[in-house]
Design a protein around this motif. Structure first.
Motif, PDB file in Angstrom:
ATOM      1  N   LEU A  11     -13.105   7.868  -4.944  1.00 39.94           N
ATOM      2  CA  LEU A  11     -11.676   7.675  -5.213  1.00 39.94           C
ATOM      3  C   LEU A  11     -10.968   7.041  -4.020  1.00 39.94           C
ATOM      4  CD1 LEU A  11     -10.805  11.005  -7.055  1.00 39.94           C
ATOM      5  CD2 LEU A  11     -10.864   8.711  -8.051  1.00 39.94           C
ATOM      6  N   LEU A  12     -11.310   7.491  -2.831  1.00 40.40           N
ATOM      7  CA  LEU A  12     -10.700   6.923  -1.627  1.00 40.40           C
ATOM      8  C   LEU A  12     -11.075   5.450  -1.476  1.00 40.40           C
ATOM      9  CD1 LEU A  12      -9.000   7.418   0.899  1.00 40.40           C
ATOM     10  CD2 LEU A  12     -11.109   8.066   2.076  1.00 40.40           C
ATOM     11  N   GLY A  13     -12.333   5.130  -1.711  1.00 38.95           N
ATOM     12  CA  GLY A  13     -12.766   3.733  -1.645  1.00 38.95           C
ATOM     13  C   GLY A  13     -12.054   2.863  -2.663  1.00 38.95           C
ATOM     14  N   GLY A  15      -9.060   3.430  -3.942  1.00 36.95           N
ATOM     15  CA  GLY A  15      -7.672   3.296  -3.501  1.00 36.95           C
ATOM     16  C   GLY A  15      -7.517   2.283  -2.387  1.00 36.95           C
ATOM     17  N   VAL A  16      -8.444   2.305  -1.444  1.00 31.29           N
ATOM     18  CA  VAL A  16      -8.399   1.339  -0.341  1.00 31.29           C
ATOM     19  C   VAL A  16      -8.655  -0.071  -0.872  1.00 31.29           C
ATOM     20  CG1 VAL A  16      -9.573   0.618   1.767  1.00 31.29           C
ATOM     21  CG2 VAL A  16      -8.982   3.013   1.433  1.00 31.29           C
ATOM     22  N   LEU A  17      -9.586  -0.206  -1.800  1.00 26.14           N
ATOM     23  CA  LEU A  17      -9.883  -1.516  -2.386  1.00 26.14           C
ATOM     24  C   LEU A  17      -8.660  -2.099  -3.107  1.00 26.14           C
ATOM     25  CD1 LEU A  17     -12.131  -3.626  -2.920  1.00 26.14           C
ATOM     26  CD2 LEU A  17     -12.551  -2.416  -5.061  1.00 26.14           C
ATOM     27  N   VAL A  18      -7.965  -1.271  -3.865  1.00 28.17           N
ATOM     28  CA  VAL A  18      -6.753  -1.731  -4.560  1.00 28.17           C
ATOM     29  C   VAL A  18      -5.692  -2.166  -3.551  1.00 28.17           C
ATOM     30  CG1 VAL A  18      -4.808  -0.954  -5.985  1.00 28.17           C
ATOM     31  CG2 VAL A  18      -7.136  -0.404  -6.664  1.00 28.17           C
ATOM     32  N   THR A  19      -5.525  -1.395  -2.484  1.00 25.27           N
ATOM     33  CA  THR A  19      -4.526  -1.722  -1.470  1.00 25.27           C
ATOM     34  C   THR A  19      -4.851  -3.031  -0.762  1.00 25.27           C
ATOM     35  OG1 THR A  19      -4.084   0.622  -1.114  1.00 25.27           O
ATOM     36  CG2 THR A  19      -3.377  -0.888   0.608  1.00 25.27           C
ATOM     37  N   VAL A  20      -6.099  -3.200  -0.368  1.00 25.27           N
ATOM     38  CA  VAL A  20      -6.495  -4.429   0.332  1.00 25.27           C
ATOM     39  C   VAL A  20      -6.375  -5.638  -0.592  1.00 25.27           C
ATOM     40  CG1 VAL A  20      -8.458  -5.611   1.395  1.00 25.27           C
ATOM     41  CG2 VAL A  20      -7.947  -3.261   2.007  1.00 25.27           C
ATOM     42  N   ALA A  21      -6.821  -5.499  -1.838  1.00 28.63           N
ATOM     43  CA  ALA A  21      -6.731  -6.620  -2.785  1.00 28.63           C
ATOM     44  C   ALA A  21      -5.280  -7.011  -3.050  1.00 28.63           C
ATOM     45  CB  ALA A  21      -7.433  -6.258  -4.094  1.00 28.63           C
ATOM     46  N   SER A  22      -4.411  -6.024  -3.215  1.00 30.36           N
ATOM     47  CA  SER A  22      -2.994  -6.326  -3.448  1.00 30.36           C
ATOM     48  C   SER A  22      -2.356  -6.969  -2.227  1.00 30.36           C
ATOM     49  CB  SER A  22      -2.231  -5.054  -3.805  1.00 30.36           C
ATOM     50  OG  SER A  22      -2.639  -4.572  -5.047  1.00 30.36           O
ATOM     51  N   SER A  23      -2.733  -6.509  -1.042  1.00 33.61           N
ATOM     52  CA  SER A  23      -2.163  -7.075   0.186  1.00 33.61           C
ATOM     53  C   SER A  23      -2.590  -8.519   0.382  1.00 33.61           C
ATOM     54  CB  SER A  23      -2.593  -6.250   1.394  1.00 33.61           C
ATOM     55  OG  SER A  23      -2.149  -4.933   1.268  1.00 33.61           O
ATOM     56  N   VAL A  24      -3.859  -8.795   0.153  1.00 32.20           N
ATOM     57  CA  VAL A  24      -4.351 -10.170   0.300  1.00 32.20           C
ATOM     58  C   VAL A  24      -3.698 -11.074  -0.742  1.00 32.20           C
ATOM     59  CG1 VAL A  24      -6.403 -11.630   0.070  1.00 32.20           C
ATOM     60  CG2 VAL A  24      -6.523  -9.517   1.396  1.00 32.20           C
ATOM     61  N   ALA A  25      -3.587 -10.597  -1.972  1.00 36.25           N
ATOM     62  CA  ALA A  25      -2.956 -11.397  -3.023  1.00 36.25           C
ATOM     63  C   ALA A  25      -1.485 -11.654  -2.713  1.00 36.25           C
ATOM     64  CB  ALA A  25      -3.105 -10.701  -4.368  1.00 36.25           C
ATOM     65  N   ALA A  26      -0.797 -10.652  -2.150  1.00 37.15           N
ATOM     66  CA  ALA A  26       0.615 -10.838  -1.810  1.00 37.15           C
ATOM     67  C   ALA A  26       0.791 -11.855  -0.689  1.00 37.15           C
ATOM     68  CB  ALA A  26       1.236  -9.502  -1.400  1.00 37.15           C
ATOM     69  N   PHE A  38       2.802  -7.719  -6.798  1.00 32.70           N
ATOM     70  CA  PHE A  38       1.577  -7.264  -6.156  1.00 32.70           C
ATOM     71  C   PHE A  38       1.769  -5.954  -5.402  1.00 32.70           C
ATOM     72  CE2 PHE A  38       0.248 -11.750  -6.643  1.00 32.70           C
ATOM     73  CZ  PHE A  38      -0.918 -11.490  -7.351  1.00 32.70           C
ATOM     74  N   LEU A  39       2.999  -5.510  -5.232  1.00 29.09           N
ATOM     75  CA  LEU A  39       3.262  -4.210  -4.638  1.00 29.09           C
ATOM     76  C   LEU A  39       3.044  -3.083  -5.651  1.00 29.09           C
ATOM     77  CD1 LEU A  39       4.360  -2.657  -2.173  1.00 29.09           C
ATOM     78  CD2 LEU A  39       6.645  -2.993  -3.114  1.00 29.09           C
ATOM     79  N   THR A  40       3.207  -3.385  -6.918  1.00 30.74           N
ATOM     80  CA  THR A  40       3.097  -2.373  -7.970  1.00 30.74           C
ATOM     81  C   THR A  40       1.756  -1.653  -7.994  1.00 30.74           C
ATOM     82  OG1 THR A  40       4.705  -3.598  -9.280  1.00 30.74           O
ATOM     83  CG2 THR A  40       3.368  -1.993 -10.446  1.00 30.74           C
ATOM     84  N   PRO A  41       0.611  -2.345  -7.887  1.00 25.28           N
ATOM     85  CA  PRO A  41      -0.658  -1.598  -7.903  1.00 25.28           C
ATOM     86  C   PRO A  41      -0.813  -0.617  -6.743  1.00 25.28           C
ATOM     87  CG  PRO A  41      -1.075  -3.927  -8.291  1.00 25.28           C
ATOM     88  CD  PRO A  41       0.370  -3.790  -7.926  1.00 25.28           C
ATOM     89  N   VAL A  42      -0.164  -0.899  -5.628  1.00 20.06           N
ATOM     90  CA  VAL A  42      -0.267   0.012  -4.493  1.00 20.06           C
ATOM     91  C   VAL A  42       0.431   1.332  -4.818  1.00 20.06           C
ATOM     92  CG1 VAL A  42       0.331   0.361  -2.065  1.00 20.06           C
ATOM     93  CG2 VAL A  42      -0.450  -1.874  -2.848  1.00 20.06           C
ATOM     94  N   THR A  43       1.607   1.259  -5.433  1.00 15.69           N
ATOM     95  CA  THR A  43       2.345   2.485  -5.734  1.00 15.69           C
ATOM     96  C   THR A  43       1.842   3.182  -6.988  1.00 15.69           C
ATOM     97  OG1 THR A  43       4.051   1.249  -6.923  1.00 15.69           O
ATOM     98  CG2 THR A  43       4.442   1.690  -4.597  1.00 15.69           C
ATOM     99  N   SER A  44       1.347   2.423  -7.969  1.00 11.89           N
ATOM    100  CA  SER A  44       0.947   3.046  -9.226  1.00 11.89           C
ATOM    101  C   SER A  44      -0.538   3.368  -9.312  1.00 11.89           C
ATOM    102  CB  SER A  44       1.348   2.160 -10.406  1.00 11.89           C
ATOM    103  OG  SER A  44       0.679   0.922 -10.326  1.00 11.89           O
ATOM    104  N   PRO A  48      -1.976   7.237  -6.147  1.00  8.44           N
ATOM    105  CA  PRO A  48      -2.616   8.354  -6.851  1.00  8.44           C
ATOM    106  C   PRO A  48      -4.117   8.471  -6.594  1.00  8.44           C
ATOM    107  CG  PRO A  48      -1.079   7.269  -8.304  1.00  8.44           C
ATOM    108  CD  PRO A  48      -1.166   6.426  -7.058  1.00  8.44           C
ATOM    109  N   LEU A  49      -4.816   7.349  -6.438  1.00  8.47           N
ATOM    110  CA  LEU A  49      -6.250   7.426  -6.146  1.00  8.47           C
ATOM    111  C   LEU A  49      -6.510   8.084  -4.788  1.00  8.47           C
ATOM    112  CD1 LEU A  49      -7.526   3.948  -7.411  1.00  8.47           C
ATOM    113  CD2 LEU A  49      -8.155   6.182  -8.321  1.00  8.47           C
ATOM    114  N   VAL A  50      -5.771   7.660  -3.776  1.00  9.99           N
ATOM    115  CA  VAL A  50      -5.933   8.249  -2.444  1.00  9.99           C
ATOM    116  C   VAL A  50      -5.491   9.711  -2.456  1.00  9.99           C
ATOM    117  CG1 VAL A  50      -5.142   8.140  -0.048  1.00  9.99           C
ATOM    118  CG2 VAL A  50      -5.789   6.052  -1.243  1.00  9.99           C
ATOM    119  N   GLY A  51      -4.400  10.002  -3.137  1.00  8.13           N
ATOM    120  CA  GLY A  51      -3.930  11.386  -3.232  1.00  8.13           C
ATOM    121  C   GLY A  51      -4.939  12.285  -3.929  1.00  8.13           C
ATOM    122  N   ALA A  52      -5.539  11.801  -5.012  1.00  6.70           N
ATOM    123  CA  ALA A  52      -6.565  12.581  -5.708  1.00  6.70           C
ATOM    124  C   ALA A  52      -7.788  12.780  -4.820  1.00  6.70           C
ATOM    125  CB  ALA A  52      -6.953  11.889  -7.004  1.00  6.70           C
TER     126      ALA A  52
END
Length: 101
Positions: A11-13, A15-26, A38-44, A48-52
């Motif tokens: 789950l942590l991996g 979450g990090v993958l989603v964050t990095v992909a969104s940041s690079v795309a932004a 591209f900020l939306t996937p980080v918050t939605s 939650p993935l990192v929190g879980a």
């Protein structure tokens, strides 16, 4: 490695993958509105993935309750702040937009 530990790391991996992909795309798009999208996937998704992952890794306790509370706040306020930022940017670009005639 235990099953909860493995699930937590996956789950942590994710979450990090989603964050990095969104940041690079932004970074690759030029429009402010596209960057907000591209900020939306980080918050939605990533939050939650990192929190879980942290909740599963820590087990039940006060710390897990605080983590889940912060994830809930992020999930509730993230879209609202994104929409408010978009409206403010649009209003700044078109000053007469918010005025009644």
């Amino acid at each position: 490695m235990t099953v909860p530990g493995l699930v937590s790391e996956l789950l942590l991996g994710a979450g990090v993958l989603v964050t990095v992909a969104s940041s690079v795309a932004a970074l690759l798009v030029r429009s402010l509105y596209d960057r907000l999208h591209f900020l939306t996937p980080v918050t939605s998704l990533a939050g939650p993935l990192v929190g879980a992952a942290l909740a599963i890794g820590n087990g039940w306790g006060t710390t897990t309750g605080q983590i889940l509370f912060v994830v809930l706040l992020l999930a509730v306020t993230g879209p609202v702040l994104g929409a408010a930022t978009g409206r403010l940017a649009r209003r700044s670009a078109e000053p007469d937009l918010g005025r009644s005639r």
